[in-house]
Design an enzyme around this catalytic site. Sequence first.
Site, PDB file in Angstrom:
ATOM      1  N   HIS A 215      -2.207   3.928  -2.950  1.00 50.43           N
ATOM      2  CA  HIS A 215      -1.151   3.209  -2.229  1.00 50.43           C
ATOM      3  C   HIS A 215       0.094   3.064  -3.118  1.00 50.43           C
ATOM      4  O   HIS A 215       1.212   3.395  -2.711  1.00 50.43           O
ATOM      5  CB  HIS A 215      -1.682   1.834  -1.809  1.00 50.43           C
ATOM      6  CG  HIS A 215      -0.682   0.949  -1.138  1.00 50.43           C
ATOM      7  ND1 HIS A 215      -0.786   0.588   0.190  1.00 50.43           N
ATOM      8  CD2 HIS A 215       0.443   0.333  -1.598  1.00 50.43           C
ATOM      9  CE1 HIS A 215       0.222  -0.201   0.510  1.00 50.43           C
ATOM     10  NE2 HIS A 215       0.978  -0.386  -0.571  1.00 50.43           N
ATOM     11  N   GLU A 216      -0.137   2.583  -4.342  1.00 51.63           N
ATOM     12  CA  GLU A 216       0.985   2.385  -5.254  1.00 51.63           C
ATOM     13  C   GLU A 216       1.575   3.723  -5.699  1.00 51.63           C
ATOM     14  O   GLU A 216       2.795   3.862  -5.855  1.00 51.63           O
ATOM     15  CB  GLU A 216       0.528   1.584  -6.479  1.00 51.63           C
ATOM     16  CG  GLU A 216      -0.118   0.240  -6.171  1.00 51.63           C
ATOM     17  CD  GLU A 216       0.808  -0.715  -5.446  1.00 51.63           C
ATOM     18  OE1 GLU A 216       2.024  -0.433  -5.343  1.00 51.63           O
ATOM     19  OE2 GLU A 216       0.324  -1.748  -4.959  1.00 51.63           O
TER      20      GLU A 216
END
Length: 265
Positions: free
Chosen positions: A57-58
Site C-alpha cells: 500500500h505504502e
Amino acid sequence: MSTDTAIRGQRVSPVFLGITAVMAVTGWAVWTDFASSPGVAVFLFVTTAWIVSLCLHEYAHARTALHSGDITIGAKGYLTLNPLAYTHALLSIVLPVLFVIMGGIGLPGGAVFIERGRIQGRWKHSLISAAGPLTNVLFAAVCTAPFWLGVTDGVPAAFLFALAFLAMLQVTAALLNFLPVPGLDGYGVIEPWLSYRIRRQVEPLAPFGLLLVFAVLWIPGVNVVFWDVIDTFMRGLGIEDQLSDCGYWLYRFWSEDSDVCLTLP
C-alpha cells in the site's frame, strides 16, 4: 543523487523479504495442516500477509509519487518495502496489526511523506492518493480468486477461511481509505479539486480524521450499515459471511471458539 544511492533506495529490504518468507512458510503450514494448532498458523499467515499488504500500500503511494515528480522518494527508503522506513511506523504498521488482532477490521495505513510541491497536475496528486487503496483492492481480488473462479475443491478449509478473512481485511481497508475524510486517501483524491478556501478550513481536521471515522463506527446503526456494505462486497467476490467469520475466529486461536468452524460438516 548518485546511481549507487538510487539503486540502494529501490532495493527490496531484507526486513520485507523476511516477513514475506514467514508468510509463505505459515501459509504452507496452514495448507498442509502441518501445525499442531491450525489457529496459530492462520494467525501468523494472516498477520504477515496483512503486513505485506500494508507495505505494498505504502509502496504504491511512493512509486506513483516518484513517477509523478517527487525524486526524493528513493532516498527516504519508501521504495524498499521496509515497514521500518515509514515516517509513522505506529500508524502504518503497529496500529493496523493491533486493530486486526482486537477487532478484525482493516485499519487504513498511510505514512509516507511526499513532497507535493514537486508534483504538477491535479490528476497526479489524485492518483498518488488513490494508488494505496487500489493496492488493497487488487490484494482482495487475488485473495478471493479461488472463490470467484470456482476452484476451491481440494483446498483445505483452514486455508480458505484464512483467505476469506484476509480478503475481508483488504475490503475494509479499501473502503475506509476511500472515504472522503481529511487524513484518509479518499480525501487526498478529491483535495486537489477543492478550492483553496475549503482546503484551508479542512486542513486542521486531518490529524483527527481516522479517529472520527472509528468514533462514528461505534454508533450501532452506522456499524450495522458498514458491515452490511462489507458483506455485500464480499458476496460479490464469491465469499459468504460464514467463510470470513470462520477465518476471524480461527485467527483468534486463543478464543474458545477458535476451532469451531473446523468441526463443521
